[in-house]
Motif scaffolding. Sequence first.
Motif, PDB file in Angstrom:
ATOM      1  N   ALA A 107       0.890  25.623 -12.743  1.00 22.87           N
ATOM      2  CA  ALA A 107       0.095  25.181 -11.596  1.00 22.87           C
ATOM      3  C   ALA A 107       0.730  23.951 -10.956  1.00 22.87           C
ATOM      4  CB  ALA A 107      -1.343  24.881 -12.041  1.00 22.87           C
ATOM      5  N   VAL A 108       1.220  23.026 -11.782  1.00 22.72           N
ATOM      6  CA  VAL A 108       1.878  21.826 -11.259  1.00 22.72           C
ATOM      7  C   VAL A 108       3.200  22.195 -10.596  1.00 22.72           C
ATOM      8  CG1 VAL A 108       2.873  19.593 -11.891  1.00 22.72           C
ATOM      9  CG2 VAL A 108       0.747  20.347 -12.957  1.00 22.72           C
ATOM     10  N   ALA A 109       3.929  23.165 -11.151  1.00 22.23           N
ATOM     11  CA  ALA A 109       5.185  23.610 -10.542  1.00 22.23           C
ATOM     12  C   ALA A 109       4.932  24.207  -9.158  1.00 22.23           C
ATOM     13  CB  ALA A 109       5.875  24.639 -11.441  1.00 22.23           C
ATOM     14  N   LEU A 110       3.860  24.965  -9.005  1.00 16.97           N
ATOM     15  CA  LEU A 110       3.524  25.514  -7.689  1.00 16.97           C
ATOM     16  C   LEU A 110       3.135  24.394  -6.729  1.00 16.97           C
ATOM     17  CD1 LEU A 110       3.189  27.952  -5.883  1.00 16.97           C
ATOM     18  CD2 LEU A 110       0.884  28.270  -6.808  1.00 16.97           C
ATOM     19  N   ALA A 111       2.419  23.388  -7.239  1.00 11.58           N
ATOM     20  CA  ALA A 111       2.098  22.223  -6.407  1.00 11.58           C
ATOM     21  C   ALA A 111       3.375  21.541  -5.932  1.00 11.58           C
ATOM     22  CB  ALA A 111       1.227  21.248  -7.200  1.00 11.58           C
ATOM     23  N   LEU A 112       4.393  21.489  -6.797  1.00 10.51           N
ATOM     24  CA  LEU A 112       5.679  20.919  -6.398  1.00 10.51           C
ATOM     25  C   LEU A 112       6.285  21.702  -5.243  1.00 10.51           C
ATOM     26  CD1 LEU A 112       8.205  19.126  -6.704  1.00 10.51           C
ATOM     27  CD2 LEU A 112       8.985  20.701  -8.494  1.00 10.51           C
ATOM     28  N   ALA A 113       6.214  23.037  -5.291  1.00  4.72           N
ATOM     29  CA  ALA A 113       6.757  23.855  -4.211  1.00  4.72           C
ATOM     30  C   ALA A 113       6.068  23.535  -2.882  1.00  4.72           C
ATOM     31  CB  ALA A 113       6.614  25.337  -4.549  1.00  4.72           C
ATOM     32  N   VAL A 114       4.752  23.355  -2.914  1.00  6.08           N
ATOM     33  CA  VAL A 114       4.008  22.989  -1.705  1.00  6.08           C
ATOM     34  C   VAL A 114       4.468  21.623  -1.203  1.00  6.08           C
ATOM     35  CG1 VAL A 114       1.720  22.445  -0.775  1.00  6.08           C
ATOM     36  CG2 VAL A 114       2.010  24.392  -2.333  1.00  6.08           C
ATOM     37  N   SER A 115       4.651  20.685  -2.137  1.00  5.03           N
ATOM     38  CA  SER A 115       5.082  19.337  -1.762  1.00  5.03           C
ATOM     39  C   SER A 115       6.484  19.344  -1.171  1.00  5.03           C
ATOM     40  CB  SER A 115       5.026  18.416  -2.986  1.00  5.03           C
ATOM     41  OG  SER A 115       5.164  17.067  -2.618  1.00  5.03           O
ATOM     42  N   LEU A 116       7.394  20.128  -1.763  1.00  6.25           N
ATOM     43  CA  LEU A 116       8.764  20.218  -1.253  1.00  6.25           C
ATOM     44  C   LEU A 116       8.779  20.740   0.178  1.00  6.25           C
ATOM     45  CD1 LEU A 116      10.620  21.728  -4.348  1.00  6.25           C
ATOM     46  CD2 LEU A 116      10.818  19.390  -3.483  1.00  6.25           C
ATOM     47  N   ASP A 117       7.975  21.755   0.431  1.00  7.15           N
ATOM     48  CA  ASP A 117       7.925  22.325   1.775  1.00  7.15           C
ATOM     49  C   ASP A 117       7.478  21.278   2.785  1.00  7.15           C
ATOM     50  OD1 ASP A 117       8.069  24.480   3.681  1.00  7.15           O
ATOM     51  OD2 ASP A 117       5.892  24.517   3.654  1.00  7.15           O
ATOM     52  N   ASN A 118       6.475  20.491   2.422  1.00  6.08           N
ATOM     53  CA  ASN A 118       5.962  19.473   3.337  1.00  6.08           C
ATOM     54  C   ASN A 118       6.888  18.264   3.437  1.00  6.08           C
ATOM     55  OD1 ASN A 118       2.933  19.943   4.369  1.00  6.08           O
ATOM     56  ND2 ASN A 118       3.228  20.992   2.419  1.00  6.08           N
ATOM     57  N   ASP A 119       7.561  17.914   2.353  1.00  7.07           N
ATOM     58  CA  ASP A 119       8.429  16.732   2.380  1.00  7.07           C
ATOM     59  C   ASP A 119       9.705  16.955   3.185  1.00  7.07           C
ATOM     60  OD1 ASP A 119       6.720  15.220   0.867  1.00  7.07           O
ATOM     61  OD2 ASP A 119       7.766  15.558  -1.034  1.00  7.07           O
ATOM     62  N   TYR A 120      10.266  18.165   3.131  1.00  7.43           N
ATOM     63  CA  TYR A 120      11.609  18.359   3.672  1.00  7.43           C
ATOM     64  C   TYR A 120      11.767  19.476   4.699  1.00  7.43           C
ATOM     65  CZ  TYR A 120      12.644  15.554  -0.444  1.00  7.43           C
ATOM     66  OH  TYR A 120      12.650  14.574  -1.394  1.00  7.43           O
ATOM     67  N   PHE A 121      10.924  20.501   4.649  1.00  3.41           N
ATOM     68  CA  PHE A 121      11.256  21.699   5.405  1.00  3.41           C
ATOM     69  C   PHE A 121      10.285  22.050   6.526  1.00  3.41           C
ATOM     70  CE2 PHE A 121      12.931  22.353   1.042  1.00  3.41           C
ATOM     71  CZ  PHE A 121      14.279  22.258   1.359  1.00  3.41           C
ATOM     72  N   SER A 122       9.079  21.521   6.501  1.00  5.93           N
ATOM     73  CA  SER A 122       8.094  21.896   7.506  1.00  5.93           C
ATOM     74  C   SER A 122       8.270  21.071   8.776  1.00  5.93           C
ATOM     75  CB  SER A 122       6.677  21.682   6.971  1.00  5.93           C
ATOM     76  OG  SER A 122       6.430  22.557   5.889  1.00  5.93           O
ATOM     77  N   ARG A 123       7.962  21.721   9.893  1.00  7.11           N
ATOM     78  CA  ARG A 123       8.009  21.008  11.176  1.00  7.11           C
ATOM     79  C   ARG A 123       6.717  21.205  11.959  1.00  7.11           C
ATOM     80  NH1 ARG A 123      12.694  23.255  10.096  1.00  7.11           N
ATOM     81  NH2 ARG A 123      12.206  25.176  11.199  1.00  7.11           N
ATOM     82  N   HIS A 124       6.312  22.471  12.114  1.00  9.45           N
ATOM     83  CA  HIS A 124       5.153  22.751  12.956  1.00  9.45           C
ATOM     84  C   HIS A 124       3.967  23.294  12.165  1.00  9.45           C
ATOM     85  CE1 HIS A 124       8.022  22.168  16.137  1.00  9.45           C
ATOM     86  NE2 HIS A 124       8.736  23.187  15.718  1.00  9.45           N
ATOM     87  N   GLY A 125       4.233  23.961  11.075  1.00 15.99           N
ATOM     88  CA  GLY A 125       3.178  24.598  10.304  1.00 15.99           C
ATOM     89  C   GLY A 125       3.090  26.062  10.681  1.00 15.99           C
TER      90      GLY A 125
END
Length: 204
Positions: A175-193
Amino acid sequence: MQEHRYAIVDVCYPQSPVGFIREQSNVVVRQFLRLRRPFVAYITDAMGNELYRVCRPFWWITSSIYAEVDGKEVGVVHQRWHLWKRVYDLYVGNKQFAVVENPGFWFWTFTLKDINGEVLAEIDRAWRGFGFELFTDAGQYVIRFGSSDPFLMTGCARKIRELKVVRPLTLSERAVALALAVSLDNDYFSRHGDWGIPFAVGGD
């Protein structure tokens, strides 16, 4: 900027999502704070039943994201500041079980390792070409939990690139590893949603 949505699929059956991740955040705060915005993301099964949620407060220098089950915190991911590396510490309760030290901008593989440097899991952001990556946010993430015994992999799972791990992660650690994936997307890769697809690949 829109609220993020993700489909969770088994890599062997990508047409049939096994779950979803749906962000909930304030529309005004999203536009002003953007990637640093606070939000709650609900992880559900394919029928929409909540399994757990991840909560990310506002951040300025480094981010944190918390995994909660029935309102109780079970784990957390803390980003650690580094001049060029992407470093994350993963905890269940007060015990750190993994660290991620990604070398930098051009490396899109994030490997979870224990205190002895042994591999526990891996998160890849799948590259799909310059045009797709530049003009959309529909990134794909492959989460490999691996197997401590490759002979346990059967069927189409044998076609997946093997990841040898020192031990299987517990459900809380996953569950924490999946939370990390969400965090990575928001920290580095997301722009518009938009819609993204993190592939969840089970191991032991």
